[in-house]
Design a protein around this motif. Sequence first.
Motif, mmCIF file in Angstrom:
data_model
loop_
_atom_site.group_PDB
_atom_site.id
_atom_site.type_symbol
_atom_site.label_atom_id
_atom_site.label_comp_id
_atom_site.label_asym_id
_atom_site.label_seq_id
_atom_site.Cartn_x
_atom_site.Cartn_y
_atom_site.Cartn_z
ATOM 1 N N CYS B 6 0.852 -1.187 0.000
ATOM 2 C CA CYS B 6 0.000 0.000 0.000
ATOM 3 C C CYS B 6 0.885 1.234 0.000
ATOM 4 O O CYS B 6 1.783 1.362 0.846
ATOM 5 C CB CYS B 6 -0.899 0.015 1.231
ATOM 6 S SG CYS B 6 -2.120 -1.294 1.172
ATOM 7 N N THR B 7 0.659 2.104 -0.937
ATOM 8 C CA THR B 7 1.502 3.290 -1.039
ATOM 9 C C THR B 7 0.659 4.508 -1.342
ATOM 10 O O THR B 7 -0.444 4.412 -1.858
ATOM 11 C CB THR B 7 2.587 3.088 -2.117
ATOM 12 O OG1 THR B 7 3.362 4.276 -2.209
ATOM 13 C CG2 THR B 7 1.970 2.799 -3.466
ATOM 14 N N LYS B 8 1.195 5.636 -0.989
ATOM 15 C CA LYS B 8 0.459 6.881 -1.148
ATOM 16 C C LYS B 8 1.340 7.897 -1.863
ATOM 17 O O LYS B 8 2.546 7.913 -1.649
ATOM 18 C CB LYS B 8 0.101 7.400 0.244
ATOM 19 C CG LYS B 8 -0.828 8.586 0.239
ATOM 20 C CD LYS B 8 -1.140 9.029 1.657
ATOM 21 C CE LYS B 8 -2.335 9.976 1.641
ATOM 22 N NZ LYS B 8 -2.599 10.535 2.959
ATOM 23 N N ASP B 41 7.386 4.727 1.937
ATOM 24 C CA ASP B 41 6.832 3.628 1.147
ATOM 25 C C ASP B 41 7.855 3.030 0.194
ATOM 26 O O ASP B 41 7.690 1.908 -0.276
ATOM 27 C CB ASP B 41 5.606 4.096 0.356
ATOM 28 C CG ASP B 41 4.472 4.528 1.267
ATOM 29 O OD1 ASP B 41 4.594 4.319 2.495
ATOM 30 O OD2 ASP B 41 3.482 5.076 0.771
ATOM 31 N N LEU B 63 -0.905 -0.781 -4.417
ATOM 32 C CA LEU B 63 -2.288 -0.346 -4.215
ATOM 33 C C LEU B 63 -2.303 1.049 -3.616
ATOM 34 O O LEU B 63 -1.624 1.313 -2.619
ATOM 35 C CB LEU B 63 -2.959 -1.354 -3.261
ATOM 36 C CG LEU B 63 -4.390 -1.103 -2.829
ATOM 37 C CD1 LEU B 63 -5.333 -1.193 -4.029
ATOM 38 C CD2 LEU B 63 -4.796 -2.140 -1.772
ATOM 39 N N PHE B 120 3.243 -2.000 4.314
ATOM 40 C CA PHE B 120 2.962 -0.567 4.408
ATOM 41 C C PHE B 120 4.239 0.182 4.772
ATOM 42 O O PHE B 120 5.146 -0.384 5.378
ATOM 43 C CB PHE B 120 1.939 -0.286 5.531
ATOM 44 C CG PHE B 120 0.549 -0.733 5.219
ATOM 45 C CD1 PHE B 120 0.229 -2.080 5.198
ATOM 46 C CD2 PHE B 120 -0.450 0.195 4.965
ATOM 47 C CE1 PHE B 120 -1.060 -2.497 4.909
ATOM 48 C CE2 PHE B 120 -1.746 -0.211 4.688
ATOM 49 C CZ PHE B 120 -2.052 -1.549 4.654
ATOM 50 N N GLY B 121 4.251 1.477 4.481
ATOM 51 C CA GLY B 121 5.278 2.349 5.035
ATOM 52 C C GLY B 121 4.926 2.652 6.482
ATOM 53 O O GLY B 121 3.829 2.350 6.950
ATOM 54 N N ASN B 122 5.848 3.250 7.183
ATOM 55 C CA ASN B 122 5.618 3.545 8.590
ATOM 56 C C ASN B 122 4.664 4.725 8.771
ATOM 57 O O ASN B 122 3.845 4.743 9.687
ATOM 58 C CB ASN B 122 6.976 3.835 9.236
ATOM 59 C CG ASN B 122 6.886 4.153 10.693
ATOM 60 O OD1 ASN B 122 6.123 3.533 11.415
ATOM 61 N ND2 ASN B 122 7.641 5.135 11.118
ATOM 62 N N ARG B 123 4.772 5.694 7.887
ATOM 63 C CA ARG B 123 3.980 6.916 7.977
ATOM 64 C C ARG B 123 3.858 7.541 6.610
ATOM 65 O O ARG B 123 4.749 7.392 5.790
ATOM 66 C CB ARG B 123 4.731 7.976 8.781
ATOM 67 C CG ARG B 123 4.535 7.946 10.228
ATOM 68 C CD ARG B 123 5.592 8.790 10.870
ATOM 69 N NE ARG B 123 5.343 8.818 12.285
ATOM 70 C CZ ARG B 123 4.586 9.710 12.896
ATOM 71 N NH1 ARG B 123 4.052 10.699 12.236
ATOM 72 N NH2 ARG B 123 4.372 9.645 14.175
ATOM 73 N N ASP B 128 0.769 12.382 8.244
ATOM 74 C CA ASP B 128 1.684 12.044 9.333
ATOM 75 C C ASP B 128 0.995 11.347 10.504
ATOM 76 O O ASP B 128 1.295 11.618 11.654
ATOM 77 C CB ASP B 128 2.338 13.332 9.851
ATOM 78 C CG ASP B 128 3.851 13.195 9.898
ATOM 79 O OD1 ASP B 128 4.329 12.072 10.057
ATOM 80 O OD2 ASP B 128 4.539 14.229 9.766
ATOM 81 N N LEU B 131 -1.202 5.588 11.378
ATOM 82 C CA LEU B 131 -2.245 4.712 11.929
ATOM 83 C C LEU B 131 -2.771 3.704 10.920
ATOM 84 O O LEU B 131 -3.354 2.678 11.291
ATOM 85 C CB LEU B 131 -3.440 5.555 12.408
ATOM 86 C CG LEU B 131 -3.192 6.479 13.589
ATOM 87 C CD1 LEU B 131 -4.431 7.328 13.844
ATOM 88 C CD2 LEU B 131 -2.844 5.666 14.827
HETATM 89 N N1 LIG Z 1 -4.454 6.504 0.641
HETATM 90 C C1 LIG Z 1 -3.610 5.483 0.820
HETATM 91 N N2 LIG Z 1 -3.482 4.516 -0.120
HETATM 92 C C2 LIG Z 1 -2.631 3.478 0.062
HETATM 93 N N3 LIG Z 1 -1.849 3.343 1.136
HETATM 94 C C3 LIG Z 1 -1.918 4.277 2.093
HETATM 95 C C4 LIG Z 1 -2.796 5.391 2.006
HETATM 96 N N4 LIG Z 1 -2.638 6.149 3.105
HETATM 97 C C5 LIG Z 1 -1.706 5.540 3.858
HETATM 98 N N5 LIG Z 1 -1.252 4.413 3.263
HETATM 99 C C6 LIG Z 1 -0.221 3.475 3.763
HETATM 100 O O1 LIG Z 1 -0.162 3.576 5.182
HETATM 101 C C7 LIG Z 1 1.123 4.013 5.611
HETATM 102 C C8 LIG Z 1 0.988 4.916 6.813
HETATM 103 O O2 LIG Z 1 0.271 6.073 6.440
HETATM 104 P P1 LIG Z 1 -0.430 7.046 7.483
HETATM 105 O O3 LIG Z 1 -1.185 6.206 8.428
HETATM 106 O O4 LIG Z 1 -1.319 7.910 6.636
HETATM 107 O O5 LIG Z 1 0.679 7.828 8.130
HETATM 108 C C9 LIG Z 1 1.749 4.659 4.380
HETATM 109 O O6 LIG Z 1 3.170 4.599 4.470
HETATM 110 C C10 LIG Z 1 1.181 3.794 3.265
HETATM 111 O O7 LIG Z 1 1.901 2.570 3.176
#
Ligand SMILES: Nc1ncnc2c1ncn2[C@@H]1O[C@H](COP(=O)(O)O)[C@@H](O)[C@H]1O
Lengths: 324, 266
Positions: B6-8, B41, B63, B120-123, B128, B131
């Motif tokens: 999962c990447t953003k 990511d 994704l 997933f990435g960490n954040r 930021d 979660l």
């Molecule tokens: N809209 C998104 N689509 C796909 N993966 C996401 C999305 N938002 C967050 N992620 C994944 O969740 C991780 C943590 O993101 P976050 O919780 O938004 O800080 C990111 O590093 C991505 O791997």
Amino acid sequence: MSGVWVWIENRDGEIITISREAIGAARKVADELGQPLTGLVFGHNVSAVADAAFDLGVDAVLGCDDESLANFRIEAYGPLLSSLVQERSPAVVMAGASTRGRDLTGWVAADLDAGVVPDGIALEVDGDTIKVTRPVYAGKLLSTVYVTEGTQFISLRSRAFPQAESTGKTGQAEWVSPVVSEDAIPTKVVGFAPKEEGISLTDASIIVSGGRGVGGPEGFAPIRELAEVLGAAVGASRAAVDAGWIPYEHQVGQTGKTVSPDLYIACGISGAIQHQAGMRTSKVIVAINKDPEAPIFKLAQYGIVGDLFEVVPALTEEFRKRLS
Amino acid sequence: MKVVVCTKQTPSTTAVFTVDANGHVSWDDPGGKPNIVNPWDEYAIEEAIRLKENHGATDAIALTVGSEESKDALKTCLAMGCTEAILVSDSAFDGSDTVGTARVLAAAINKIGDVQIAVFGNRAIDGDTGLTPVQVARKLGWTPLTYVSAIKEISNGQITVERLLDDGKETVTAPLPVVISVVKEINEPRYPSFMGIRKANRATIPVWTAADLEVDGATGAEAAKVNWGHVYAPPPREGSVEIIEGETIEEKVRKLVDKLFEEKVI
Ligand SMILES: Nc1ncnc2c1ncn2[C@@H]1O[C@H](COP(=O)(O)O)[C@@H](O)[C@H]1O
Ligand SMILES: Cc1cc2nc3c(=O)[nH]c(=O)nc-3n(C[C@H](O)[C@H](O)[C@H](O)COP(=O)(O)OP(=O)(O)OC[C@H]3O[C@@H](n4cnc5c(N)ncnc54)[C@H](O)[C@@H]3O)c2cc1C
């Protein structure tokens, strides 16, 4: 829905620093809401932690003491907190935004379809709602965020709130049973290697950091010496980490740790925007760099232009004299 | 075994932000690309590709939930070596809170089917929150393994990983399927190859909408329980740097130490 809860993360019978800060912040919120503050003490052999929680000012302790809780595993801690929240409907659940606190609040909020706000750095009580200030876009912007409905889950960034202090209060904890038995917990902890150095970057009030300017792994020796004299943690830029001079856990910045010490001493670090993302909220920043044009001097309060291999040992000597 | 990453797409790390009177955030990156693959990511994408190369995963599927523009990020994933990329995009998802996004990602992972590891990435460096991984895991009913710094072993339906926590490194074992989120220490991401870039440019990326997914529960601004409302620029840091002058290094450090005692930071 009533009551403020704070999860009290503990290790080896001690309440960790970020949880002391969370208790302090939660106490203020509870007082402003006019509601009692309950400390959540989970773990194994944690009766002394419950006593310590009362001493730090909580009105009640809701505890669970079981071998299955000896290590933090989300499959044990998550359902326990979830069931307690469902049963007793607190207005607010707070925790320090440690690695474990973030997982716990996030998991339980998803489980209960509740709202969660991570990484608060300031709180304002507005009626029944807690307005949370949090950094976004690596701290380039701030946002004010709140949960609109149901229990409000909030985690707090380290060093944003003062620690709760000893009150001398005592009390009787209420102990509940775990909700998941060991055979129903799929994750098994097979090893743990504690960090060698005592002071964690995120808890440290002083950080001495080294960058590419230290020139090699041995270049961190004067940095470590200064850190030792100051009781500081050692940080690093990504350039130093990527060169293999120091482990990743020391990296400060956008793809490392976000820190907020009282004093940040950057030695041989140019101050790239991605490094700044992790340390710009430090109270006082000192830069030691031989290039007067280095961007770090735009952020720092104090700077010495010079060779770090001359300046840092001299600084260590001076502090040693003045602190002894 | 399929692996999903999962990447953003996020603003670049050097992007300059503006907030208008309505609190609407926009950004640009003079001299650079305004949007990039979320830096955390890159490690997740690399790890997903390595799971295919070294652990017999059949697919490494990228994704993203986001706008049409996010296809750029997905193309980078394909160029690096992901076997497939899927964009999930629907105005019905706009304004979701983290739980809402987690529901959509979980539904997409379920639709892909037969996934054993979701990386997933960490954040994400925009919101930021950090979660999403744990919340997607909850929605899937899978074990979350967050802050992973090394995958030690995958065998007999079990995965063993090392996790980088605040106070040390923990090694844990859990049965598949799992959600893992990774930290930078886990690997060194590869650069897209020339062939990879050409292939990615020719690829068509399928777009799934709300109608294609069985999302469990509501999404979008209406269903969100978090109001992300008010965004603003922090006050600038006051003052400018005081360069400590002196005849000798000893004099300079003496003056600096005086200042630091005055500031009461020692
Ligand atoms: N809209 C998104 N689509 C796909 N993966 C996401 C999305 N938002 C967050 N992620 C994944 O969740 C991780 C943590 O993101 P976050 O919780 O938004 O800080 C990111 O590093 C991505 O791997
Ligand atoms: C997506 C992304 C994420 C990133 N994340 C991070 C991150 O989390 N953290 C991070 O730090 N960086 C991060 N970076 C990297 C960042 O852009 C810089 O490359 C990095 O911070 C540079 O590290 P540095 O200041 O140590 O090295 P340099 O920029 O090479 O600076 C070295 C400095 O040392 C000085 N110097 C040299 N010798 C001496 C001496 N003897 N005495 C005194 N001064 C000396 C030089 O004048 C120079 O200013 C990221 C980059 C990207 C693209």
